[in-house]
Design a protein around this motif. Sequence first.
Motif, PDB file in Angstrom:
ATOM      1  N   ASP A 194       0.474  -1.027  -0.018  1.00 44.98           N
ATOM      2  CA  ASP A 194      -0.446  -0.244  -0.115  1.00 44.98           C
ATOM      3  C   ASP A 194       0.558   1.386  -0.164  1.00 44.98           C
ATOM      4  OD1 ASP A 194      -1.781   1.810  -0.036  1.00 44.98           O
ATOM      5  OD2 ASP A 194      -2.647   1.873   1.782  1.00 44.98           O
ATOM      6  N   GLY A 195       0.805   1.664  -0.650  1.00 44.79           N
ATOM      7  CA  GLY A 195       2.685   3.259  -1.480  1.00 44.79           C
ATOM      8  C   GLY A 195       1.941   3.667  -0.884  1.00 44.79           C
ATOM      9  N   LYS A 196       0.641   3.997  -0.966  1.00 44.18           N
ATOM     10  CA  LYS A 196       0.117   5.888  -0.811  1.00 44.18           C
ATOM     11  C   LYS A 196       0.097   5.780   1.014  1.00 44.18           C
ATOM     12  CE  LYS A 196      -3.820   9.021  -1.965  1.00 44.18           C
ATOM     13  NZ  LYS A 196      -4.787   9.216  -1.575  1.00 44.18           N
ATOM     14  N   GLN A 197       0.243   5.526   1.698  1.00 43.21           N
ATOM     15  CA  GLN A 197      -0.272   5.035   3.038  1.00 43.21           C
ATOM     16  C   GLN A 197       0.758   4.100   3.404  1.00 43.21           C
ATOM     17  OE1 GLN A 197      -4.046   3.513   4.967  1.00 43.21           O
ATOM     18  NE2 GLN A 197      -3.056   3.954   6.978  1.00 43.21           N
ATOM     19  N   LEU A 198       1.952   3.903   2.748  1.00 41.24           N
ATOM     20  CA  LEU A 198       3.119   3.455   3.505  1.00 41.24           C
ATOM     21  C   LEU A 198       4.394   4.229   3.696  1.00 41.24           C
ATOM     22  CD1 LEU A 198       4.429   1.062   4.396  1.00 41.24           C
ATOM     23  CD2 LEU A 198       5.240   0.760   1.785  1.00 41.24           C
ATOM     24  N   VAL A 199       4.175   5.402   3.385  1.00 41.95           N
ATOM     25  CA  VAL A 199       5.303   6.528   2.627  1.00 41.95           C
ATOM     26  C   VAL A 199       5.072   7.113   4.282  1.00 41.95           C
ATOM     27  CG1 VAL A 199       5.085   8.087   0.811  1.00 41.95           C
ATOM     28  CG2 VAL A 199       6.843   8.205   2.420  1.00 41.95           C
ATOM     29  N   ASP A 200       3.853   7.688   4.560  1.00 43.07           N
ATOM     30  CA  ASP A 200       3.230   8.397   6.149  1.00 43.07           C
ATOM     31  C   ASP A 200       4.021   7.085   7.046  1.00 43.07           C
ATOM     32  OD1 ASP A 200       1.399  10.643   6.675  1.00 43.07           O
ATOM     33  OD2 ASP A 200       1.176   8.257   7.458  1.00 43.07           O
ATOM     34  N   ALA A 201       2.667   6.201   6.658  1.00 43.31           N
ATOM     35  CA  ALA A 201       3.351   4.933   7.734  1.00 43.31           C
ATOM     36  C   ALA A 201       4.663   5.079   8.525  1.00 43.31           C
ATOM     37  CB  ALA A 201       2.369   3.563   7.417  1.00 43.31           C
ATOM     38  N   LEU A 202       5.357   5.062   7.155  1.00 37.68           N
ATOM     39  CA  LEU A 202       7.166   4.756   7.719  1.00 37.68           C
ATOM     40  C   LEU A 202       7.997   5.943   8.543  1.00 37.68           C
ATOM     41  CD1 LEU A 202       8.812   3.405   4.329  1.00 37.68           C
ATOM     42  CD2 LEU A 202       8.895   2.172   6.861  1.00 37.68           C
ATOM     43  N   LEU A 203       7.425   7.042   7.883  1.00 39.38           N
ATOM     44  CA  LEU A 203       8.403   7.572   8.246  1.00 39.38           C
ATOM     45  C   LEU A 203       7.533   8.387  10.118  1.00 39.38           C
ATOM     46  CD1 LEU A 203       8.122  10.214   5.328  1.00 39.38           C
ATOM     47  CD2 LEU A 203      10.100   9.013   6.169  1.00 39.38           C
TER      48      LEU A 203
END
Lengths: 225, 186
Positions: A194-203
């Motif tokens: 889930d790329g869209k939410q992934l960057v937010d979740a990772l950071l």
Amino acid sequence: MNLIIMDSSSIISLAMNSLLYLLKKMKKPSVKFVITGDVKKEVVEVPLHIKKYGLEALMIQQLLSEGILEMPEAIKINPAEIAIERQKLMDTANHTFNARGEWIRIISNGEASCMALAKLAEERNFNVAVMVDERTTRMLCEMPKNLRAILESKLHTSVHAEERNFKFFSGLKIIRSSELSYIAYKKGLVGISDGKQLVDALLYAVKFKGCAISSQEIEQIKKLG
Amino acid sequence: MQEKENILDILLKTKQAVKEGNVVLMRELSNRTVHSASIYGDTDNIAVAVIVYMLSKIVERKKYHEYKEWPVFFQTCMNGLSIAITSLKKDDTEKFSSSLEEIRKRVGKISGNLRNYIKDVFRKAEINKASRIYEHGISMQKTAELLGISIFELAEYAGSTGIGDVNLSITKDIGERIKIAKEILA
């Protein structure tokens, strides 16, 4: 050879989010992740005896056994040499800000050893970055005047800065676990679709485990895509 | 031990605040010692900050007061504060430090569940104070070392605060930092 010298704070952010596997995926013959003996003590030897963090310590130890994380000897830098440079840098850093007639001791062995190793490695022509998630070391290297301002505002007293010391810390390239996670995301190495939410979740995950990145910076990264 | 007058004032006011159940004042007093602890890295200042904060928490949590062990423990804390105050007035720094240590040791001697609760409060007080010292601009490792806590604990706690969101903490353009990371990880 590119060298990433990891401070305790950045390893901890990754370990506590179960993201240490990213180091495995990003390790290449041209990229080495190195830690100092002082950092090893802080992230392996000490937490191995703390029940709450024993598993993280074991996972980090495993990375050392597998050669994903390496000690300075792997790049032929002697720990004794690091210790000498570390002491010089620590003494300088801890004689840079003065309040109420007292030098404020702002850093300790772990952080100073990372800067020391970075300097020694640069002298040997490695392309070096220090990965540090905690705020003070990064500010000392990149914007010591802001560090003085923070000390002054929090201590409610005037803080004198020995500005001639600033040059000892400037010029080091600094990244955080947040940038590493972002690059891993961009390279598709995270393994979650889930790329869209992934960057937010990772950071935000690394932020909530101590990576000193602001929400404003996270929003800027998200706009980069 | 640094700033004797300040610590004395804090301890006297803490004693009064405990009697009055004034938790807000106790928190303020605890924060006052954090400034000195950050400057001097002085363990006595840190011990006072932790104990005053711990007292604010246990005074606030009324359910602790219902335990049969509570009166003895509470009295021990108050006696410890009185001894600390008297020692400080007499410039007996050794006795001052040992009186603070005695309060901590007493926690281990409480029987029953109350011991676990108070131990937990003590640990959380240490982490809270560590986070405040880190917020003041002392590095994470240095702070953990001063408080005798693990960097893991401090990182976890500090991450839940707004320390990273302070504008002054932004020291490089994010695009530039990503560029560095891309080059090094290439």
